[in-house]
Design a protein around this motif. Structure first.
Motif, mmCIF file in Angstrom:
data_model
loop_
_atom_site.group_PDB
_atom_site.id
_atom_site.type_symbol
_atom_site.label_atom_id
_atom_site.label_comp_id
_atom_site.label_asym_id
_atom_site.label_seq_id
_atom_site.Cartn_x
_atom_site.Cartn_y
_atom_site.Cartn_z
ATOM 1 N N ALA A 111 -3.541 16.771 31.413
ATOM 2 C CA ALA A 111 -4.286 17.998 31.138
ATOM 3 C C ALA A 111 -5.751 17.658 30.903
ATOM 4 C CB ALA A 111 -3.717 18.687 29.907
ATOM 5 N N LEU A 112 -6.612 18.637 31.135
ATOM 6 C CA LEU A 112 -8.029 18.498 30.812
ATOM 7 C C LEU A 112 -8.289 19.257 29.520
ATOM 8 C CD1 LEU A 112 -9.652 19.029 34.313
ATOM 9 C CD2 LEU A 112 -9.557 16.904 33.009
ATOM 10 N N SER A 113 -8.951 18.572 28.580
ATOM 11 C CA SER A 113 -9.271 19.199 27.308
ATOM 12 C C SER A 113 -10.610 18.689 26.814
ATOM 13 C CB SER A 113 -8.183 18.875 26.278
ATOM 14 O OG SER A 113 -8.534 19.393 25.019
ATOM 15 N N ARG A 114 -11.523 19.633 26.563
ATOM 16 C CA ARG A 114 -12.843 19.290 26.030
ATOM 17 C C ARG A 114 -13.541 18.204 26.841
ATOM 18 N NH1 ARG A 114 -11.186 19.770 19.711
ATOM 19 N NH2 ARG A 114 -10.926 22.001 19.789
ATOM 20 N N GLY A 115 -13.387 18.280 28.153
ATOM 21 C CA GLY A 115 -14.063 17.341 29.037
ATOM 22 C C GLY A 115 -13.359 16.015 29.229
ATOM 23 N N PHE A 116 -12.143 15.881 28.709
ATOM 24 C CA PHE A 116 -11.394 14.634 28.836
ATOM 25 C C PHE A 116 -10.053 14.881 29.500
ATOM 26 C CE2 PHE A 116 -14.357 13.581 25.539
ATOM 27 C CZ PHE A 116 -14.666 12.245 25.777
ATOM 28 N N LEU A 117 -9.615 13.903 30.289
ATOM 29 C CA LEU A 117 -8.271 13.906 30.821
ATOM 30 C C LEU A 117 -7.358 13.357 29.730
ATOM 31 C CD1 LEU A 117 -6.335 14.260 33.250
ATOM 32 C CD2 LEU A 117 -6.777 11.844 33.765
ATOM 33 N N ALA A 118 -6.243 14.027 29.501
ATOM 34 C CA ALA A 118 -5.327 13.623 28.442
ATOM 35 C C ALA A 118 -3.887 13.655 28.939
ATOM 36 C CB ALA A 118 -5.468 14.555 27.238
ATOM 37 N N SER A 119 -3.041 12.915 28.245
ATOM 38 C CA SER A 119 -1.599 12.975 28.405
ATOM 39 C C SER A 119 -1.094 13.793 27.224
ATOM 40 C CB SER A 119 -1.037 11.551 28.361
ATOM 41 O OG SER A 119 0.362 11.570 28.253
ATOM 42 N N ILE A 120 -0.255 14.811 27.483
ATOM 43 C CA ILE A 120 0.191 15.691 26.398
ATOM 44 C C ILE A 120 1.696 15.935 26.446
ATOM 45 C CG2 ILE A 120 -2.031 16.888 26.227
ATOM 46 C CD1 ILE A 120 -0.696 19.245 27.734
ATOM 47 N N PHE A 121 2.260 16.145 25.272
ATOM 48 C CA PHE A 121 3.645 16.569 25.104
ATOM 49 C C PHE A 121 3.605 17.821 24.236
ATOM 50 C CE2 PHE A 121 7.427 16.301 22.190
ATOM 51 C CZ PHE A 121 8.406 16.609 23.129
ATOM 52 N N LEU A 122 4.178 18.921 24.721
ATOM 53 C CA LEU A 122 4.209 20.197 23.995
ATOM 54 C C LEU A 122 5.657 20.592 23.758
ATOM 55 C CD1 LEU A 122 1.811 22.054 26.456
ATOM 56 C CD2 LEU A 122 1.154 21.001 24.315
ATOM 57 N N HIS A 123 5.921 21.202 22.586
ATOM 58 C CA HIS A 123 7.298 21.610 22.294
ATOM 59 C C HIS A 123 7.285 22.661 21.188
ATOM 60 C CE1 HIS A 123 11.610 21.204 21.570
ATOM 61 N NE2 HIS A 123 11.660 20.422 22.626
#
Length: 163
Positions: A111-123
């Motif tokens: 995901a892109l967040s605040r100008g950064f590429l990130a790895s995310i886990f949502l639940h």
């Protein structure tokens, strides 16, 4: 004279079933709801260098820096690990990431967040289990480590292979 019939056997069967089900305790999974304090305890058991509380933590898992956020009112939680600045991503790399999100990232996403590429886990927080949390942390770590290579969160691929 009209004969009156009463569906006593059917009524009795429904009553017995209701009494039986009312006395059945809910399963352990249905009883246990994840809370912020329980998530804090689990992260303490799984992660290194845990700092924070009240639904905001920083830590390392398998050497990968991560942030976890949880909100009981919203019934959501997420784990994030930043990979690189998103400004340098070209169209080709973005297409690879989008394809990976479909068939190689399982329960996590790029995901892109605040100008950064990130790895995310949502639940959903309340439904989260300890094994799901541990799996999510492993997958976030794998996405960070596999970025630029397989772009995979684990060994399983799901979806249609491109021919």
């Amino acid at each position: 004279m009209k004969r009156r019939t009463t569906p006593i056997p059917a009524l009795a069967g429904c009553l017995l079933a209701a009494l039986f089900l009312a006395g059945t305790p809910p399963s352990a999974a249905a009883q246990a709801r994840m809370t912020v304090p329980e998530l804090d305890r689990l992260l303490g058991d799984l992660a290194a260098g845990l700092k924070g509380d009240n639904g905001r933590w920083e830590f390392r898992f398998t050497g990968v820096p991560m942030i976890a956020l949880a909100d009981e009112r919203a019934d959501r939680m997420r784990v994030v690990s930043f990979i690189e600045e998103g400004a340098g991503l070209d169209r080709q790399r973005l297409l690879v990431i989008l394809r990976a999100n479909f068939d190689r990232t399982l329960d996590t996403r790029y995901a892109l967040s605040r100008g950064f590429l990130a790895s995310i886990f949502l639940h959903p927080l309340s439904a989260l289990t300890g094994p799901e949390l541990e799996s999510g942390l492993k997958q976030v770590s794998n996405l960070v480590r596999n970025y630029g290579g397989t772009y995979s969160s684990g060994g399983v691929r799901f979806g249609l292979e491109r021919r």
